[in-house]
Design a protein around this motif. Sequence first.
Motif, PDB file in Angstrom:
ATOM      1  N   LEU A  88      28.888 -46.582 -22.455  1.00  0.00           N
ATOM      2  CA  LEU A  88      30.312 -46.860 -22.526  1.00  0.00           C
ATOM      3  C   LEU A  88      31.018 -45.780 -23.349  1.00  0.00           C
ATOM      4  CD1 LEU A  88      29.983 -50.690 -23.247  1.00  0.00           C
ATOM      5  CD2 LEU A  88      30.537 -49.632 -21.045  1.00  0.00           C
ATOM      6  N   THR A  89      32.330 -45.713 -23.195  1.00  0.00           N
ATOM      7  CA  THR A  89      33.121 -44.682 -23.869  1.00  0.00           C
ATOM      8  C   THR A  89      34.185 -45.330 -24.748  1.00  0.00           C
ATOM      9  OG1 THR A  89      32.810 -43.149 -22.019  1.00  0.00           O
ATOM     10  CG2 THR A  89      34.626 -42.679 -23.531  1.00  0.00           C
ATOM     11  N   GLY A  90      34.356 -44.786 -25.946  1.00  0.00           N
ATOM     12  CA  GLY A  90      35.427 -45.248 -26.825  1.00  0.00           C
ATOM     13  C   GLY A  90      36.711 -44.511 -26.527  1.00  0.00           C
ATOM     14  N   ILE A  91      37.308 -43.882 -27.541  1.00  0.00           N
ATOM     15  CA  ILE A  91      38.502 -43.054 -27.352  1.00  0.00           C
ATOM     16  C   ILE A  91      38.061 -41.599 -27.328  1.00  0.00           C
ATOM     17  CG2 ILE A  91      40.811 -42.499 -28.179  1.00  0.00           C
ATOM     18  CD1 ILE A  91      40.497 -45.437 -27.522  1.00  0.00           C
ATOM     19  N   HIS A  98      36.815 -43.759 -35.026  1.00  0.00           N
ATOM     20  CA  HIS A  98      36.683 -45.064 -34.386  1.00  0.00           C
ATOM     21  C   HIS A  98      36.842 -46.231 -35.362  1.00  0.00           C
ATOM     22  CE1 HIS A  98      34.657 -43.986 -30.276  1.00  0.00           C
ATOM     23  NE2 HIS A  98      35.947 -43.730 -30.327  1.00  0.00           N
ATOM     24  N   ILE A  99      36.358 -46.067 -36.585  1.00  0.00           N
ATOM     25  CA  ILE A  99      36.483 -47.152 -37.573  1.00  0.00           C
ATOM     26  C   ILE A  99      37.949 -47.469 -37.819  1.00  0.00           C
ATOM     27  CG2 ILE A  99      36.144 -47.787 -39.994  1.00  0.00           C
ATOM     28  CD1 ILE A  99      33.634 -48.106 -38.437  1.00  0.00           C
ATOM     29  N   TRP A 100      38.767 -46.413 -37.990  1.00  0.00           N
ATOM     30  CA  TRP A 100      40.195 -46.615 -38.241  1.00  0.00           C
ATOM     31  C   TRP A 100      40.900 -47.134 -36.995  1.00  0.00           C
ATOM     32  CZ3 TRP A 100      41.322 -46.780 -43.119  1.00  0.00           C
ATOM     33  CH2 TRP A 100      40.588 -46.017 -44.024  1.00  0.00           C
ATOM     34  N   ILE A 101      40.496 -46.628 -35.837  1.00  0.00           N
ATOM     35  CA  ILE A 101      41.109 -47.079 -34.585  1.00  0.00           C
ATOM     36  C   ILE A 101      40.799 -48.552 -34.333  1.00  0.00           C
ATOM     37  CG2 ILE A 101      41.059 -46.779 -32.063  1.00  0.00           C
ATOM     38  CD1 ILE A 101      40.505 -43.800 -32.570  1.00  0.00           C
ATOM     39  N   SER A 102      39.656 -49.017 -34.857  1.00  0.00           N
ATOM     40  CA  SER A 102      39.277 -50.415 -34.627  1.00  0.00           C
ATOM     41  C   SER A 102      40.222 -51.398 -35.308  1.00  0.00           C
ATOM     42  CB  SER A 102      37.847 -50.658 -35.128  1.00  0.00           C
ATOM     43  OG  SER A 102      37.787 -50.633 -36.544  1.00  0.00           O
ATOM     44  N   THR A 104      31.618 -55.475 -26.585  1.00  0.00           N
ATOM     45  CA  THR A 104      31.358 -54.057 -26.281  1.00  0.00           C
ATOM     46  C   THR A 104      32.386 -53.140 -26.943  1.00  0.00           C
ATOM     47  OG1 THR A 104      32.578 -54.291 -24.197  1.00  0.00           O
ATOM     48  CG2 THR A 104      30.186 -54.507 -24.098  1.00  0.00           C
ATOM     49  N   MET A 105      33.662 -53.553 -26.934  1.00  0.00           N
ATOM     50  CA  MET A 105      34.695 -52.686 -27.497  1.00  0.00           C
ATOM     51  C   MET A 105      34.529 -52.518 -29.007  1.00  0.00           C
ATOM     52  SD  MET A 105      38.835 -52.803 -26.931  1.00  0.00           S
ATOM     53  CE  MET A 105      38.669 -52.724 -25.166  1.00  0.00           C
ATOM     54  N   LEU A 106      34.372 -53.626 -29.735  1.00  0.00           N
ATOM     55  CA  LEU A 106      34.205 -53.521 -31.183  1.00  0.00           C
ATOM     56  C   LEU A 106      32.838 -52.953 -31.552  1.00  0.00           C
ATOM     57  CD1 LEU A 106      35.968 -56.750 -32.506  1.00  0.00           C
ATOM     58  CD2 LEU A 106      36.884 -54.454 -32.142  1.00  0.00           C
ATOM     59  N   GLY A 107      31.839 -53.180 -30.683  1.00  0.00           N
ATOM     60  CA  GLY A 107      30.521 -52.582 -30.918  1.00  0.00           C
ATOM     61  C   GLY A 107      30.580 -51.069 -30.905  1.00  0.00           C
ATOM     62  N   ILE A 108      31.390 -50.507 -30.006  1.00  0.00           N
ATOM     63  CA  ILE A 108      31.561 -49.050 -29.951  1.00  0.00           C
ATOM     64  C   ILE A 108      32.273 -48.548 -31.199  1.00  0.00           C
ATOM     65  CG2 ILE A 108      32.781 -47.197 -28.736  1.00  0.00           C
ATOM     66  CD1 ILE A 108      32.298 -48.770 -26.140  1.00  0.00           C
ATOM     67  N   PHE A 109      33.368 -49.222 -31.577  1.00  0.00           N
ATOM     68  CA  PHE A 109      34.170 -48.756 -32.703  1.00  0.00           C
ATOM     69  C   PHE A 109      33.440 -48.898 -34.038  1.00  0.00           C
ATOM     70  CE2 PHE A 109      38.130 -49.791 -30.038  1.00  0.00           C
ATOM     71  CZ  PHE A 109      38.194 -48.489 -29.580  1.00  0.00           C
ATOM     72  N   TRP A 110      32.687 -49.973 -34.210  1.00  0.00           N
ATOM     73  CA  TRP A 110      32.055 -50.246 -35.496  1.00  0.00           C
ATOM     74  C   TRP A 110      30.666 -49.625 -35.638  1.00  0.00           C
ATOM     75  CZ3 TRP A 110      33.285 -56.206 -36.008  1.00  0.00           C
ATOM     76  CH2 TRP A 110      34.639 -56.361 -36.331  1.00  0.00           C
ATOM     77  N   PHE A 111      29.861 -49.704 -34.571  1.00  0.00           N
ATOM     78  CA  PHE A 111      28.454 -49.309 -34.677  1.00  0.00           C
ATOM     79  C   PHE A 111      28.067 -48.191 -33.714  1.00  0.00           C
ATOM     80  CE2 PHE A 111      28.822 -53.975 -35.386  1.00  0.00           C
ATOM     81  CZ  PHE A 111      28.612 -53.975 -36.752  1.00  0.00           C
ATOM     82  N   ASN A 112      29.046 -47.656 -32.977  1.00  0.00           N
ATOM     83  CA  ASN A 112      28.760 -46.648 -31.949  1.00  0.00           C
ATOM     84  C   ASN A 112      27.701 -47.142 -30.959  1.00  0.00           C
ATOM     85  OD1 ASN A 112      29.249 -44.127 -30.753  1.00  0.00           O
ATOM     86  ND2 ASN A 112      27.481 -43.208 -31.753  1.00  0.00           N
ATOM     87  N   ALA A 113      27.725 -48.461 -30.691  1.00  0.00           N
ATOM     88  CA  ALA A 113      26.765 -49.079 -29.758  1.00  0.00           C
ATOM     89  C   ALA A 113      27.302 -48.921 -28.343  1.00  0.00           C
ATOM     90  CB  ALA A 113      26.570 -50.551 -30.109  1.00  0.00           C
ATOM     91  N   ARG A 114      26.975 -47.809 -27.731  1.00  0.00           N
ATOM     92  CA  ARG A 114      27.552 -47.456 -26.432  1.00  0.00           C
ATOM     93  C   ARG A 114      26.667 -47.847 -25.255  1.00  0.00           C
ATOM     94  NH1 ARG A 114      27.557 -41.795 -26.430  1.00  0.00           N
ATOM     95  NH2 ARG A 114      28.877 -41.870 -24.578  1.00  0.00           N
ATOM     96  N   MET A 144      27.449 -42.198 -17.520  1.00  0.00           N
ATOM     97  CA  MET A 144      28.523 -42.275 -18.504  1.00  0.00           C
ATOM     98  C   MET A 144      29.761 -42.917 -17.880  1.00  0.00           C
ATOM     99  SD  MET A 144      29.291 -41.501 -21.663  1.00  0.00           S
ATOM    100  CE  MET A 144      28.134 -40.184 -22.078  1.00  0.00           C
ATOM    101  N   LEU A 145      30.140 -44.098 -18.387  1.00  0.00           N
ATOM    102  CA  LEU A 145      31.345 -44.790 -17.928  1.00  0.00           C
ATOM    103  C   LEU A 145      32.559 -44.277 -18.707  1.00  0.00           C
ATOM    104  CD1 LEU A 145      29.855 -48.400 -17.761  1.00  0.00           C
ATOM    105  CD2 LEU A 145      30.307 -46.873 -15.837  1.00  0.00           C
ATOM    106  N   HIS A 146      33.752 -44.494 -18.154  1.00  0.00           N
ATOM    107  CA  HIS A 146      34.968 -43.951 -18.758  1.00  0.00           C
ATOM    108  C   HIS A 146      35.715 -44.972 -19.615  1.00  0.00           C
ATOM    109  CE1 HIS A 146      34.354 -41.109 -15.356  1.00  0.00           C
ATOM    110  NE2 HIS A 146      34.757 -40.241 -16.274  1.00  0.00           N
ATOM    111  N   HIS A 147      35.194 -46.201 -19.712  1.00  0.00           N
ATOM    112  CA  HIS A 147      35.878 -47.242 -20.474  1.00  0.00           C
ATOM    113  C   HIS A 147      34.926 -47.842 -21.506  1.00  0.00           C
ATOM    114  CE1 HIS A 147      38.892 -46.689 -17.518  1.00  0.00           C
ATOM    115  NE2 HIS A 147      38.322 -47.413 -16.573  1.00  0.00           N
ATOM    116  N   SER A 148      35.482 -48.706 -22.352  1.00  0.00           N
ATOM    117  CA  SER A 148      34.663 -49.399 -23.347  1.00  0.00           C
ATOM    118  C   SER A 148      34.132 -50.720 -22.808  1.00  0.00           C
ATOM    119  CB  SER A 148      35.485 -49.642 -24.621  1.00  0.00           C
ATOM    120  OG  SER A 148      36.696 -50.281 -24.311  1.00  0.00           O
ATOM    121  N   TYR A 149      34.229 -50.907 -21.512  1.00  0.00           N
ATOM    122  CA  TYR A 149      33.677 -52.078 -20.830  1.00  0.00           C
ATOM    123  C   TYR A 149      33.348 -51.670 -19.400  1.00  0.00           C
ATOM    124  CZ  TYR A 149      38.547 -52.299 -19.281  1.00  0.00           C
ATOM    125  OH  TYR A 149      39.782 -51.987 -18.772  1.00  0.00           O
TER     126      TYR A 149
END
Length: 314
Positions: free
Chosen positions: A16-19, A26-30, A82-92, A175-180
């Motif tokens: 998944l992809t964040g911003i 990502h932490i601040w964006i979350s 999935t979205m907060l997992g990417i922002f907080w833990f880089n769990a992509r 590689m997907l283009h979204h966070s979901y």
Amino acid sequence: MLSFNQSIFHPAIFFLTGIPGLETSHIWISIPFCCLYAIAISGNAMILFVIITEPSLHEPMYYFLSMLSFTDLGLCLSTLVTMLGIFWFNAREISFDACLGQMFFIHGFTFMESSVLLVMAFDRFIAICNPLRYAMILTNSRIIKMGFAIVIRGTTALVPLLLLLKHLSFCHSHMLHHSYCFHPDVMKLSCTDARINSAFGLAIVISTAGLDSVLILLSYVLIIHSVLDIASTEERKKAFGTCISHISAVAIFYIPMISLSLVHRFGKHAPPFVHTLIANVYLLIPPVMNPIIYSVKTKQIRKAVIKLFLSKPV
């Protein structure tokens, strides 16, 4: 060799992809995303609670509003992990089966919300154009049947769509283009012919959200025609006033959906952050805005919410 072939047809994971370009922030964006999720979940839960607990809101219009809040909650919870997992833990990483499951809930709740907006338009049409028969037409048993029909319609069409997706081969980028997981996004990664999947997906969208939008438009044409026949200017304003909340909900649902579809089909050269921005707006703005709109614009909901917060425990 066997494991290689299996990885081609059923990839173990997608990414998944964040911003894009802002991974270090990502932490601040979350923080704003967490605020939006908190507003959406608490707002829709509050709407559901006041409708269930307040006897004066046990009417067709508010039953349909509770359905809208339920689908909005479903959309929020489908992407929250999935979205907060990417922002907080880089769990992509997300497994192929988990990706299919997330797609089922995201698209299912999206189609259900479209159907709910349609029955809400039907509710406004009956209330304005045939008020004397309103209670006779929208009985509790019919509303329950509508609810079941909305769920069945929103889920059954997705089963063959996801089964078709399982038959595709994924031998290039994962590689997907979204966070979901989003069906057009996953489908683009296939290295085999996906024209059947694309055509079937387009047919589902046209027969659900597309058809619903046309019928909603038709209902408002009939409503406007009926309201213009009312002699009193004050009565006209009152009739149109009962539709403002629903029109706003329709706009904030369909405009991001159409924008995301256009970006996926024609925005191949658009910057990556455009895809991400529209995708997040598409799923987050309706659940955030609907409770606010109905709390502000609907007097009975506003009074029930105020009563909830001002009531003192015995």
